[in-house]
Each structure stands twice: as structure tokens, then as C-alpha cells.
Design an enzyme around this catalytic site. Structure first.
Site, PDB file in Angstrom:
ATOM      1  N   SER A 110      39.251  43.416  42.880  1.00 16.69           N
ATOM      2  CA  SER A 110      40.539  43.801  42.776  1.00 16.69           C
ATOM      3  C   SER A 110      41.421  44.288  44.049  1.00 16.69           C
ATOM      4  O   SER A 110      41.351  43.593  44.952  1.00 16.69           O
ATOM      5  CB  SER A 110      40.818  44.707  41.457  1.00 16.69           C
ATOM      6  OG  SER A 110      42.250  45.149  41.054  1.00 16.69           O
ATOM      7  N   ASP A 161      42.230  36.333  33.221  1.00 18.55           N
ATOM      8  CA  ASP A 161      42.616  37.588  34.080  1.00 18.55           C
ATOM      9  C   ASP A 161      44.062  37.060  34.715  1.00 18.55           C
ATOM     10  O   ASP A 161      44.419  36.051  35.040  1.00 18.55           O
ATOM     11  CB  ASP A 161      41.545  37.903  35.426  1.00 18.55           C
ATOM     12  CG  ASP A 161      42.297  38.891  36.297  1.00 18.55           C
ATOM     13  OD1 ASP A 161      43.070  39.753  36.172  1.00 18.55           O
ATOM     14  OD2 ASP A 161      41.586  38.862  37.467  1.00 18.55           O
TER      15      ASP A 161
END
Length: 324
Positions: free
Chosen positions: A167, A266
Site C-alpha cells: 500500500s 481491491d
């Protein structure tokens, strides 16, 4: 603790609140775990300890010490890892990150330096990038004995230096590789490879599933506004959008190998896939691959490491770190 909404400048629920006077109210604080100075079966044969790199930066080091590589005198690859959390939450010392890094060190037989950089909004970007570069330079300085951390001097193979993150940590890894393409690391050390898992990239123009308004996407955008409120060009700042007109060419990545990991559910998947494709099209001369986990969401392998898909992702990451 209650809060008068008129006194609130920004909210990033359920994580934090920024008041008009600049006070940061942290609503989420991760559970922390101590290092494991002794390798046991519960730690996968991995030792860990904490080090201070600079007044702003610390790290947790991991050393797998019960495998054939150390027994026959061979040195190990080294991974400099940058944790996720939107630049504003999580820690290298959290129970979640500690478990993840212990597993990675055990499975991949690598020395790991897990970097604890300063968090926004108390320390707005680009503080995290500067801290991460300082940590990377500190690691590299052990190649020519400028520094004397024994786990790095004795056990780390600086010809096999990797960086990686998830991330926001994947975003940092990208920028560390780009910076290494134009600035030298101590001792002439080069980054062999980088892994970017669910990279946190945004942009003003939607890609793929981003065209559908969602809570997650809104949260990601709000996060960027909080962690770098003065960012020139907003969502098209090169730090969050590597495809922006003002971003440096991806051909300049300062590593030889790269793997990009995404998850089908995602919200960041489209940008991750586009990043992979853009690097391939840039003229970069390295080796790049893409791994997609079907039916999974953001950072799933960290939160649920025992699932079949998580084990497959660990297998891919381990294989990447073990290849020369």
C-alpha cells in the site's frame, strides 16, 4: 472522547481526527509487539531487535538463524521493508507488521530491516520519503563498514539488496527505486529488486473500477489530502501519481527486478496493473512481473496469512526474494 464538529478540520474515520488548532486525535493505535531476541519455534526460528537509525527513524531487524545458509557461511539477501497504513497509521513495531515480517524472514531466509518512518499528519509528506531514504542509506552504509550493526555486517549480502512494501509502503518503494536511479547509495550498493503490493497510487482521472464512486476510494482520496495537504497538483502530484505529466519517466527505476502484486477486489487494482504496464512500456531494461490474487481485497495476505490465497502470495514473494 467527544468532539465538536465545528472544531474539526479533517476526519479520517475510524482512524484519526485533525482539529482546527492542528491537534491530532488518534482514534486508532495499533497493538505493539516487542522484538524476539531469541529464536524459537513460535517465531519460526527468527530473531528480531530494534535499532535507532536517526533522531527521526528507527527500525526492527529480523534474522533467521537456524537454516543452512548461515551454517555454511553464506550471507543472506537483505530486504528493506516499508509498512503500509496510508502514511498516517501503523508501525514497524505493531503486532500485525511484526508477525508479517517474522513470517517473511522465516520463509524467504532474508535479513529484514523494517523501517519505522514518521507518520502524517503530525509529520506531513514528504517526511516519510526522506525518512525511508535515510534508512536505505543507513543500510547501504554497512556494505563498506561505515556503520557497524553486526547483523548487517556479518550476515547481509549487499549484492542482493531488495526493497518492498504494501500500500503506502509500496508507494514508498517505488520512489526509493526512482531516487536510487539518480542518486548513489553508500558504498556503490545497488537495489537488485523491489516488490510493490497493492501500491497506493491515485490520480485525477479515473482508471477502471475507479470510475465508480465508492467509500474505499473516497477514503483513499481523503487520506492523501490529510497526509500531504500542500501537495502541488493534488492527486496529480508525482508522489501519488507516477503517471502524471510532471512525474519522472519510469525508465529511470533504479533496480533490475520488479514484481507488482494486486488483488481483484481491491480499489487500487487498476492503478497497480497500469503501473506494471507503464513500466513495461517505458523502456526500462529490467525484469518485471505481475501477480493477481483472485477474490481478495487490499492487503489480504497480511490480515489473513493462513488462507490458501495468502500462502500463494507468500510463495510468489519468497520466490522473488530468493532468485538471484
Amino acid at each position: 472522547m467527544g468532539s465538536d464538529q465545528q472544531d474539526v478540520a479533517f476526519e479520517l474515520l475510524p482512524f484519526l481526527r485533525v482539529h482546527n488548532d492542528g491537534t491530532v486525535e488518534r482514534l486508532y493505535n495499533p497493538t505493539l509487539s516487542p522484538p524476539s531476541p531469541t529464536a524459537t519455534t513460535t517465531t519460526g526460528g527468527v530473531c528480531s531487535k530494534d535499532v535507532v537509525i536517526s533522531p527521526n527513524v528507527s527500525a526492527r531487524l529480523y534474522l533467521p538463524n537456524n537454516h543452512p545458509f548461515l551454517l555454511d557461511g553464506k550471507k543472506l539477501p537483505i530486504l528493506v521493508y516499508f509498512h503500509g497504513g496510508g502514511f498516517c497509521i501503523e508501525s514497524a513495531f505493531s503486532t500485525l507488521c511484526h508477525g508479517y515480517m517474522t513470517t517473511m524472514a522465516s520463509l524467504a531466509n532474508v535479513v529484514i530491516v523494517s523501517v519505522d518512518y514518521r507518520l502524517a499528519p503530525e509529520n506531513p509528506l514528504p517526511a516519510a520519503y526522506e525518512d525511508s531514504w535515510d534508512a536505505l542509506q543507513w543500510v547501504a552504509s554497512h556494505a563498506n563498514n561505515e556503520k557497524d550493526e553486526p547483523w548487517l555486517v556479518q550476515y547481509a549480502d549487499f549484492d542482493r539488496l531488495y526493497i518492498g512494501g504494501d500500500s503506502a509502503g509500496a508507494n514508498i518503494s517505488h520512489h526509493m527505486a526512482m531516487r536510487a536511479g539518480t542518486e548513489n547509495l553508500h558504498g556503490g550498493v545497488k537495489i537488485l529488486g523491489a516488490f510493490l503490493s497493492y501500491p497506493y497510487f491515485l490520480g485525477s482521472n479515473p482508471l477502471g473500477s475507479e470510475s465508480v464512486t465508492s467509500h474505499e476510494m473516497s477514503l483513499l482520496r481523503k487520506t492523501w489530502m490529510i497526509v500531504y495537504p500542500s501537495a502541488p497538483d493534488g492527486f496529480d502530484n508525482p508522489l501519488i501519481n507516477p503517471f502524471a505529466k510532471t512525474a519522472p519517466c519510469l525508465m529511470g527505476l533504479g533496480c533490475r527486478r520488479l514484481i507488482v502484486c494486486v488483488a481483484s477486489e481491491d480499489e487500487l487494482k487498476a492503478r497497480g496493473v497500469h503501473y506494471h504496464d507503464a513500466v513495461k512500456a517505458s523502456g526500462w531494461q529490467g525484469e518485471i512481473s505481475l501477480f493477481e490474487a483472485e477474490g481478495e481485497g487490499h492487503c489480504f495476505h497480511i490480515f489473513n496469512p493462513e488462507t490458501k490465497n495468502a500462502k500463494e502470495m507468500f510463495k510468489r514473494l519468497v520466490g522473488f526474494l530468493q532468485e538471484c
